[in-house]
Design an enzyme around this catalytic site. Structure first.
Site, PDB file in Angstrom:
ATOM      1  N   HIS A  63       0.880  -1.184   0.000  1.00 23.78           N
ATOM      2  CA  HIS A  63       0.000   0.000   0.000  1.00 23.78           C
ATOM      3  C   HIS A  63       0.907   1.221   0.000  1.00 23.78           C
ATOM      4  CE1 HIS A  63      -3.522  -2.466   1.349  1.00 23.78           C
ATOM      5  NE2 HIS A  63      -2.571  -3.163   1.952  1.00 23.78           N
ATOM      6  N   ARG A  65      -0.140   4.453  -0.888  1.00 23.74           N
ATOM      7  CA  ARG A  65      -0.859   5.650  -0.391  1.00 23.74           C
ATOM      8  C   ARG A  65      -0.986   6.800  -1.356  1.00 23.74           C
ATOM      9  NH1 ARG A  65      -2.792   2.371   3.340  1.00 23.74           N
ATOM     10  NH2 ARG A  65      -1.480   2.059   5.170  1.00 23.74           N
ATOM     11  N   ASN A  95      -6.624   0.698  -2.216  1.00 21.11           N
ATOM     12  CA  ASN A  95      -7.289   1.514  -1.183  1.00 21.11           C
ATOM     13  C   ASN A  95      -6.568   2.836  -0.935  1.00 21.11           C
ATOM     14  OD1 ASN A  95      -5.193  -0.024  -0.046  1.00 21.11           O
ATOM     15  ND2 ASN A  95      -6.055   0.108   2.002  1.00 21.11           N
ATOM     16  N   HIS A 177      -8.903  -9.702   0.779  1.00 20.54           N
ATOM     17  CA  HIS A 177      -8.680  -9.566   2.219  1.00 20.54           C
ATOM     18  C   HIS A 177      -9.854 -10.289   2.872  1.00 20.54           C
ATOM     19  CE1 HIS A 177      -7.549  -6.966   5.844  1.00 20.54           C
ATOM     20  NE2 HIS A 177      -8.553  -7.726   6.244  1.00 20.54           N
ATOM     21  N   HIS A 231      -2.626 -12.471   2.833  1.00 15.69           N
ATOM     22  CA  HIS A 231      -2.260 -12.524   4.259  1.00 15.69           C
ATOM     23  C   HIS A 231      -3.050 -13.529   5.096  1.00 15.69           C
ATOM     24  CE1 HIS A 231      -5.488  -9.627   4.093  1.00 15.69           C
ATOM     25  NE2 HIS A 231      -4.731  -8.557   4.018  1.00 15.69           N
ATOM     26  N   ASN A 274      -4.447  -5.709  10.134  1.00 16.55           N
ATOM     27  CA  ASN A 274      -5.627  -6.452   9.680  1.00 16.55           C
ATOM     28  C   ASN A 274      -5.177  -7.377   8.549  1.00 16.55           C
ATOM     29  OD1 ASN A 274      -6.996  -4.697  11.344  1.00 16.55           O
ATOM     30  ND2 ASN A 274      -7.661  -3.368   9.654  1.00 16.55           N
ATOM     31  N   ASP A 301       2.338  -6.877   2.676  1.00 17.06           N
ATOM     32  CA  ASP A 301       1.215  -6.023   3.077  1.00 17.06           C
ATOM     33  C   ASP A 301       1.763  -4.707   3.659  1.00 17.06           C
ATOM     34  OD1 ASP A 301      -1.302  -5.035   3.589  1.00 17.06           O
ATOM     35  OD2 ASP A 301      -1.717  -6.357   5.275  1.00 17.06           O
ATOM     36  N   HIS A 305       1.823   3.855   8.087  1.00 18.60           N
ATOM     37  CA  HIS A 305       1.149   4.958   8.784  1.00 18.60           C
ATOM     38  C   HIS A 305       2.253   5.677   9.544  1.00 18.60           C
ATOM     39  CE1 HIS A 305      -2.821   3.246   7.966  1.00 18.60           C
ATOM     40  NE2 HIS A 305      -2.350   2.076   8.342  1.00 18.60           N
ATOM     41  N   GLY A 320      -1.707  -1.423  10.367  1.00 17.60           N
ATOM     42  CA  GLY A 320      -0.747  -1.499   9.273  1.00 17.60           C
ATOM     43  C   GLY A 320       0.654  -1.173   9.733  1.00 17.60           C
TER      44      GLY A 320
HETATM   45  O1  DOR Z   1      -3.475  -3.675   8.539  1.00 14.47           O
HETATM   46  C1  DOR Z   1      -3.768  -3.406   7.384  1.00 14.47           C
HETATM   47  N1  DOR Z   1      -3.580  -2.172   6.867  1.00 14.47           N
HETATM   48  N2  DOR Z   1      -4.295  -4.356   6.606  1.00 14.47           N
HETATM   49  C2  DOR Z   1      -4.767  -4.095   5.380  1.00 14.47           C
HETATM   50  O2  DOR Z   1      -5.192  -5.006   4.715  1.00 14.47           O
HETATM   51  C3  DOR Z   1      -4.814  -2.702   4.880  1.00 14.47           C
HETATM   52  C4  DOR Z   1      -3.713  -1.951   5.464  1.00 14.47           C
HETATM   53  C5  DOR Z   1      -3.731  -0.482   5.152  1.00 14.47           C
HETATM   54  O3  DOR Z   1      -3.964  -0.124   3.998  1.00 14.47           O
HETATM   55  O4  DOR Z   1      -3.470   0.305   6.063  1.00 14.47           O
END
Ligand code: DOR
Length: 450
Positions: A63, A65, A95, A177, A231, A274, A301, A305, A320
């Protein structure tokens, strides 16, 4: 693309079933020969005696961002972290803000990556309850991502009718997911207020993962649709993934192999993920499933953040963690402890994802393949430090951990993109080409798995 002829000499080269000391010749960004003469003419000779040459890592779940959440990461910073960690290709999740759910938003990402990404790239399209036409119109992308269970962002598809349509009426491989939304909600309600991060694994529990994975695998089998379980976090899901063969493959992330609920006291919300981390028994079962071939892929994954965001009290803290620059070293460290072989690592982290997603010319060191390579020093011991991370998020849940075995040089299509931790400014990767006709991971000559 690198035009130069490069000879990598005397390396221990990792092939699918053996490690052989030999010389690899690269030209025009591709591997020309894997058993070249030691004195073959070349513009550059890399003396690699004592070092290991592996196919560059392909991380099929990151990811980055961009657009929309670029204070956490950008395609550029994420790709730099990839190069540092020996990852030569990433496949990025939809996402973002706005999410990549149509032709326009996908094109934006591909254009952006062509200008800034140091490594090769591909982007998934996200499924929504009503974008089936968009899902049908895409061809040369890795696949479709479904969030069967909400996570960061709002790309949730959990209505049975919408899921049935996606599996029935689209052709691209699907990944998901898998955490059951109803189970997650019921668990959260049962646990009430005053939650701590320990409750994250009670909310997103074994049942949530098992129910959603079973539901998705049932759809894949019923519609004979290629499907990849992202995952996998529990022992419970392993037989479910296995039952979906040849349509279904499964993936494990380093945090589900190396962290468990026992680590919350030490690391708190840094390991809030997650799907949530589970028990030590799950760690062991997932590792055994990789060794047995019941799960095929390791991906990170990578979900950055900022440190400040992660310090918020649970449950305001986001789920994440970043990982692309450490995943290969984490696995090489397992090799150093005698827990797996180098061909197994190359399989889980390069060849298997290339086959799952039909990536043309990727995943192996063989003539005609792209010269996406990583040179590894198995003796190098180094500890992970937050200050040294290339990810814009600037931290790692593994900070303070010393690992043995690190990437020291990375080539993307024959160009040196990382050497001794320094990432080149001027190298750019290319979009992956995806051949979905070949039939996926379990494909044989008669095409089973298409
Ligand atoms: O912990 C997670 N964060 N699991 C995910 O599948 C999405 C991810 C995120 O985009 O922050």
């Amino acid at each position: 693309m690198g035009e130069m002829r490069i000879l990598i000499r005397d390396a221990k080269v990792v092939f699918p079933d053996q490690v052989t000391e030999t010389n690899v010749l690269i030209e025009g960004g591709k591997i020309l020969a894997v058993d070249a003469a030691r004195d073959h003419s070349a513009e550059e000779v890399v003396e690699a005696a004592g070092k290991v040459l592996m196919p560059g890592v392909i991380d099929d779940q990151v990811h980055f961002r961009e657009p929309g959440l670029t204070h956490k990461e950008t395609i550029e910073t994420g790709s730099i972290a990839c190069a540092a960690g020996g990852i030569t290709t990433f496949l990025e999740m939809p996402n973002t803000k706005p999410p990549a759910v149509d032709q326009h938003s996908l094109r934006w990402k591909y254009d952006r990556a062509s200008r800034v990404s140091r490594v090769n790239y591909g982007f998934y399209i996200g499924a929504t309850p009503d974008n089936i036409e968009q899902l049908q119109q895409q061809h040369d992308i890795p696949g479709i991502k479904i969030f069967i269970g909400s996570s960061t962002g709002d790309l949730l598809v959990d209505q049975q009718q919408a899921l049935e349509r996606i599996f029935a009426e689209t052709r691209l491989p699907i990944c998901a997911h898998c955490e059951d939304e109803a189970t997650v909600r019921a668990n959260r309600q049962r646990l009430g207020a005053d939650l701590t991060v320990h409750d994250h694994s009670r909310i997103r529990d074994h049942a949530a993962a098992r129910i959603a994975t079973q539901r998705a695998v049932d759809l894949a089998i019923r519609y004979r649709h290629r499907f990849h379980v992202l995952h996998v976090s529990t022992a419970d899901e392993i037989p479910i993934v296995r039952s979906g063969k040849p349509w279904v493959t499964g993936e494990v992330c380093p945090h589900h192999l190396f962290f468990s609920i026992d680590d919350y006291d030490r690391l708190g919300t840094l390991i809030q993920m997650n799907p949530a981390v589970k028990t030590r028994e799950d760690n062991t079962a997932l590792w055994k499933a990789l060794l047995a071939g019941d799960l095929q892929v390791i991906a990170t994954d990578h979900a950055p953040h900022t440190w400040e965001e992660k310090q918020a009290p649970y449950p305001q803290s986001p789920s994440g963690m970043p990982a692309v620059e450490n995943s290969l070293a984490l696995l090489l460290n397992e090799y150093a402890q005698g827990r797996c072989t180098l061909p197994q690592i190359a399989h889980w982290m390069a060849d298997a994802p290339a086959r799952v997603w039909g990536l043309v010319g990727k995943g192996r060191i063989a003539p005609g393949y792209d010269a996406d390579l990583v040179l590894v020093d198995l003796e190098l011991e180094k500890s992970i430090e937050n200050q040294q991370q290339h990810t814009k998020s600037g931290w790692s849940a593994w900070a303070g951990t010393t690992l043995r075995g690190w990437p020291i040089r990375t080539w993307v299509r024959g160009q040196t993109v990382m050497q001794h931790g320094q990432v080149a400014e001027n190298v750019r990767g290319a979009a992956v080409r995806c051949d979905h006709q070949r039939g996926g991971y379990f494909a044989t000559a008669d095409g089973i798995g298409v």
